[in-house]
Design a protein around this motif. Structure first.
Motif, mmCIF file in Angstrom:
data_model
loop_
_atom_site.group_PDB
_atom_site.id
_atom_site.type_symbol
_atom_site.label_atom_id
_atom_site.label_comp_id
_atom_site.label_asym_id
_atom_site.label_seq_id
_atom_site.Cartn_x
_atom_site.Cartn_y
_atom_site.Cartn_z
ATOM 1 N N TRP A 167 33.040 44.648 39.166
ATOM 2 C CA TRP A 167 34.329 44.027 38.875
ATOM 3 C C TRP A 167 34.283 43.119 37.640
ATOM 4 C CZ3 TRP A 167 37.723 42.492 43.675
ATOM 5 C CH2 TRP A 167 38.114 43.664 44.333
ATOM 6 N N HIS A 204 38.413 36.062 38.038
ATOM 7 C CA HIS A 204 38.255 36.979 36.909
ATOM 8 C C HIS A 204 38.190 36.270 35.560
ATOM 9 C CE1 HIS A 204 38.646 40.683 39.205
ATOM 10 N NE2 HIS A 204 39.627 40.117 39.878
ATOM 11 N N LEU A 236 36.134 50.281 40.830
ATOM 12 C CA LEU A 236 37.119 49.535 41.603
ATOM 13 C C LEU A 236 36.944 49.769 43.101
ATOM 14 C CD1 LEU A 236 40.367 49.996 39.474
ATOM 15 C CD2 LEU A 236 39.314 47.819 40.088
#
Length: 255
Positions: A173, A130, A229
């Motif tokens: 994402w 991320h 999600l």
């Protein structure tokens, strides 16, 4: 191109969604694994491979502190948990205060805030992908290790052959890229690398069931953070079913 606030929003949404279904104030935010009776979860597995006794540890991407508390109770000298989500850190700090766990602390921070030469062990469970800049964050984490320290990364590693599924997963994402082993570049004279394939302990996924659920998302065309999600999770499952992902534990020891 994802921005910092996109990642924060993703983690805040994940917290809001997970906290509705989890009874415990502190709970794992990572894959469910089929270790049988050998281990309870990935942190338990990690503890069987790495000695944490009297170690100073950074839990980078700590969620609501599940792993941090487990490490703290397993003999660590001190565990610092960080997340970019203030909601996750607030929950973790509340649990820490209630449980009176003195050798753990929590802070809103990024990988790039890691100070040099501070930790015996740095753990990233499903969080490094991320980051907005993999090279910068990876090098910052390596710099945070003391001599003989270990950086342990557990994550989804991609085979680098992109298709519609991988690009849709990245979009849902808010990922700049999908992490691969080639991203982990270090001087071999300063570090030693150990890789453990965790795929054999993952629950198998049915490709036709995944495709059917993805079709429902396409039909109803909802695009909230919660939808992204769920859909992103299905897309990740599809990449695993197509053998484009591997769940790996990578240990990098600083000499």
């Amino acid at each position: 191109m994802p921005k910092h606030h996109d990642i924060v929003d993703l983690y805040d949404s994940l917290f809001e969604m997970e906290s509705q279904f989890k009874k415990d104030a502190s709970y794992p935010i990572h894959k469910r694994m089929n270790f049988g009776t050998a281990y309870h979860d990935i942190y338990d597995f990690l503890l069987s491979k790495i000695n944490v006794q009297n170690k100073t540890i950074l839990d980078a991407g700590c969620g609501v502190g599940f792993g941090s508390f487990l490490l703290a109770k397993s003999g660590a000298e001190h565990v610092k948990g960080i997340s970019i989500s203030s909601k996750e850190i607030q929950r973790a700090s509340e649990v820490s205060k209630q449980s009176q766990t003195n050798n753990v602390s929590f802070e809103v921070a990024t990988f790039d805030d890691t100070q040099p030469n501070q930790y015996d062990l740095i753990i990233c469970i499903e969080s490094l992908k991320h980051t907005l800049n993999i090279e910068q964050s990876f090098n910052q984490l390596l710099a945070g290790l003391k001599p003989n320290g270990i950086l342990c990364i557990v994550d989804d590693f991609f085979d680098e052959n992109h298709n519609k599924t991988s690009m849709a997963f990245q979009k849902d994402w808010h990922l700049n890229y999908l992490i691969s082993l080639s991203d982990l570049k270090m001087g071999t004279e300063k570090f030693e690398l150990t890789i453990t394939d965790l795929n054999k302990w993952m629950y198998p996924k049915s490709l036709w069931k995944i495709n059917f659920k993805l079709l429902l998302f396409k039909i109803f065309k909802r695009n909230s953070n919660f939808t992204k999600l769920f859909r992103g999770g299905l897309l990740l499952d599809k990449l695993y079913a197509q053998k484009q992902m591997k769940y790996l534990m990578v240990q990098i020891k600083k000499r």
